[in-house]
Write a protein that holds these residues in place. Structure first.
Motif, mmCIF file in Angstrom:
data_model
loop_
_atom_site.group_PDB
_atom_site.id
_atom_site.type_symbol
_atom_site.label_atom_id
_atom_site.label_comp_id
_atom_site.label_asym_id
_atom_site.label_seq_id
_atom_site.Cartn_x
_atom_site.Cartn_y
_atom_site.Cartn_z
ATOM 1 N N TRP A 79 0.841 -1.205 0.000
ATOM 2 C CA TRP A 79 0.000 0.000 0.000
ATOM 3 C C TRP A 79 0.873 1.251 0.000
ATOM 4 C CZ3 TRP A 79 -0.324 3.378 4.361
ATOM 5 C CH2 TRP A 79 -1.241 4.423 4.211
ATOM 6 N N GLU A 80 1.927 1.261 0.826
ATOM 7 C CA GLU A 80 2.846 2.398 0.851
ATOM 8 C C GLU A 80 3.587 2.530 -0.478
ATOM 9 O OE1 GLU A 80 4.096 2.646 5.589
ATOM 10 O OE2 GLU A 80 5.338 1.491 4.192
ATOM 11 N N LEU A 81 4.066 1.405 -0.995
ATOM 12 C CA LEU A 81 4.819 1.414 -2.251
ATOM 13 C C LEU A 81 3.990 1.988 -3.397
ATOM 14 C CD1 LEU A 81 7.304 0.535 -3.965
ATOM 15 C CD2 LEU A 81 6.190 -1.707 -4.212
ATOM 16 N N VAL A 82 2.765 1.510 -3.539
ATOM 17 C CA VAL A 82 1.911 2.000 -4.623
ATOM 18 C C VAL A 82 1.550 3.463 -4.399
ATOM 19 C CG1 VAL A 82 -0.248 1.647 -5.891
ATOM 20 C CG2 VAL A 82 1.029 -0.326 -5.020
ATOM 21 N N GLY A 83 1.401 3.855 -3.133
ATOM 22 C CA GLY A 83 1.142 5.253 -2.834
ATOM 23 C C GLY A 83 2.275 6.158 -3.273
ATOM 24 N N ILE A 84 3.507 5.655 -3.207
ATOM 25 C CA ILE A 84 4.676 6.417 -3.679
ATOM 26 C C ILE A 84 4.691 6.480 -5.201
ATOM 27 C CG2 ILE A 84 7.200 6.424 -3.817
ATOM 28 C CD1 ILE A 84 7.222 5.133 -1.032
ATOM 29 N N LEU A 85 4.423 5.351 -5.832
ATOM 30 C CA LEU A 85 4.510 5.270 -7.290
ATOM 31 C C LEU A 85 3.302 5.884 -7.998
ATOM 32 C CD1 LEU A 85 5.872 1.606 -7.628
ATOM 33 C CD2 LEU A 85 7.183 3.735 -7.588
ATOM 34 N N ARG A 86 2.143 5.817 -7.344
ATOM 35 C CA ARG A 86 0.914 6.384 -7.914
ATOM 36 C C ARG A 86 0.224 7.281 -6.886
ATOM 37 N NH1 ARG A 86 -2.089 4.170 -12.090
ATOM 38 N NH2 ARG A 86 -3.513 5.836 -11.463
ATOM 39 N N PRO A 87 0.829 8.429 -6.546
ATOM 40 C CA PRO A 87 0.242 9.305 -5.528
ATOM 41 C C PRO A 87 -1.094 9.908 -5.949
ATOM 42 C CG PRO A 87 2.075 10.400 -6.643
ATOM 43 C CD PRO A 87 2.086 8.974 -7.098
ATOM 44 N N ASP A 88 -1.436 9.806 -7.224
ATOM 45 C CA ASP A 88 -2.688 10.351 -7.725
ATOM 46 C C ASP A 88 -3.870 9.415 -7.496
ATOM 47 O OD1 ASP A 88 -1.281 8.642 -9.576
ATOM 48 O OD2 ASP A 88 -2.818 9.140 -11.071
ATOM 49 N N SER A 108 8.378 6.360 3.413
ATOM 50 C CA SER A 108 7.373 5.624 2.648
ATOM 51 C C SER A 108 5.957 6.027 3.052
ATOM 52 C CB SER A 108 7.570 4.115 2.824
ATOM 53 O OG SER A 108 7.457 3.739 4.190
ATOM 54 N N SER A 109 5.781 6.459 4.311
ATOM 55 C CA SER A 109 4.521 7.032 4.797
ATOM 56 C C SER A 109 4.825 7.661 6.149
ATOM 57 C CB SER A 109 3.423 5.952 4.928
ATOM 58 O OG SER A 109 3.655 5.123 6.054
ATOM 59 N N ASP A 110 3.793 8.114 6.843
ATOM 60 C CA ASP A 110 3.989 8.696 8.176
ATOM 61 C C ASP A 110 3.274 7.878 9.248
ATOM 62 O OD1 ASP A 110 1.410 9.255 7.468
ATOM 63 O OD2 ASP A 110 1.533 11.424 7.799
ATOM 64 N N LEU A 111 3.165 6.576 9.014
ATOM 65 C CA LEU A 111 2.433 5.718 9.947
ATOM 66 C C LEU A 111 3.103 5.594 11.304
ATOM 67 C CD1 LEU A 111 1.301 2.696 7.705
ATOM 68 C CD2 LEU A 111 -0.153 4.439 8.751
ATOM 69 N N ILE A 112 4.447 5.599 11.338
ATOM 70 C CA ILE A 112 5.181 5.301 12.574
ATOM 71 C C ILE A 112 6.002 6.519 12.973
ATOM 72 C CG2 ILE A 112 6.714 3.678 13.730
ATOM 73 C CD1 ILE A 112 6.239 1.748 11.391
ATOM 74 N N PRO A 113 5.648 7.210 14.063
ATOM 75 C CA PRO A 113 6.405 8.391 14.491
ATOM 76 C C PRO A 113 7.891 8.083 14.697
ATOM 77 C CG PRO A 113 4.357 8.230 15.722
ATOM 78 C CD PRO A 113 4.493 6.951 14.934
ATOM 79 N N GLY A 114 8.738 8.901 14.096
ATOM 80 C CA GLY A 114 10.177 8.732 14.240
ATOM 81 C C GLY A 114 10.788 7.720 13.295
ATOM 82 N N HIS A 115 9.953 6.954 12.610
ATOM 83 C CA HIS A 115 10.462 5.907 11.720
ATOM 84 C C HIS A 115 9.955 6.039 10.298
ATOM 85 C CE1 HIS A 115 12.275 3.278 14.852
ATOM 86 N NE2 HIS A 115 11.368 3.842 15.606
#
Length: 263
Positions: A48-57, A225-232
């Protein structure tokens, strides 16, 4: 960078790390369906994160391919291997036809994620809690020792164009930490001292996974890759080392007769 700035993200990293350790330890300890579902969820969310990076639209495509990945990992565990393999690889090919740009990046990383999930489940199911713990500890110690050694000692950068904070001192310290984990497990499990070298190789493979993900993010112009994990950042940022390590072990495990010395 002054001494204070080096450690500005430490509190957030430690809090998030503690939560991840507790969840991961519970899943590894329970094994079975609990661990299978946990691994499938992590794999699905990484895609889900990977596709969000490749297809942010797109908002639908990341959810569809992430869900397909999680389902494929979970289903593959309960099928005979001959039927599991095509199911396992299907999300990579399905997504390849849907991603308009950077298709090779999608396919390579998705295959790594799928095989990594399958590999981790195989280690826990076939080898038990102890060897899954060894694999996780090698990856964690590589990352943690490398982080602190790199921040403390600094020195020449490993690949500044891709990973500006990674240093040779931290990279080498990670190998040393993995060697210690291998030594302790070789003493307490009765396997040969070859486990030390295998642990260092697993450490290197985990660092390769980290570097590959950093290079992909740099190419795509994103920090996390996303902001799911604070600090990571995201799950891919946290589990990129496990991708390299578990895929490497899955590939070489049979050929080296792993665990060594127990036959």
């Amino acid at each position: 960078m002054n001494g204070t700035e080096k450690w500005t993200d430490l509190t957030a990293r430690l809090g998030s790390a503690a939560a991840m350790v507790l969840i991961g330890a519970f899943g590894i300890w329970m094994g079975g369906l609990v661990f299978h579902v946990l691994v499938a969820l992590i794999c699905g969310m990484m895609v889900w994160e990977l596709v969000g990076i490749l297809r942010p639209d797109s908002t639908k495509l990341p959810l569809l391919l992430g869900g397909a990945t999680g389902a494929a990992v979970l289903l593959s565990v309960y099928l005979p291997v001959g039927f599991a393999l095509p199911v396992l690889l299907a999300p990579a090919l399905i997504g390849f036809g849907q991603i308009e740009r950077n298709r090779t990046i999608y396919m390579v990383f998705t295959v790594m994620i799928l095989l990594s999930g399958f590999g981790m489940i195989q280690v826990r199911d076939d080898m038990g809690f102890g060897w899954m713990l060894w694999l996780v500890l090698v990856v964690i110690v590589t990352d943690v020792v490398g982080y602190f050694a790199g921040r403390a000692f600094g020195g020449p950068k490993f690949w500044p164009a891709v990973s500006p904070k990674k240093t040779w001192s931290g990279t080498a310290a990670g190998w040393g930490g993995a060697a210690v984990v291998g030594l302790l497990f070789s003493i307490n499990t009765g396997v040969g001292l070859q486990l030390i070298g295998i642990s260092v190789a697993i450490s290197m493979a985990s660092q390769m996974g980290d570097i590959a993900e950093s290079a992909m993010k740099r190419k795509m112009g994103v920090k996390d890759s996303s902001d799911l994990i604070p600090g990571h950042g995201g799950l891919m940022d946290r589990f990129d080392g496990m991708l390299g390590a578990s895929v490497f072990l899955l590939i070489i495990g049979q050929s080296i007769g792993f665990p060594p010395g127990l036959a």
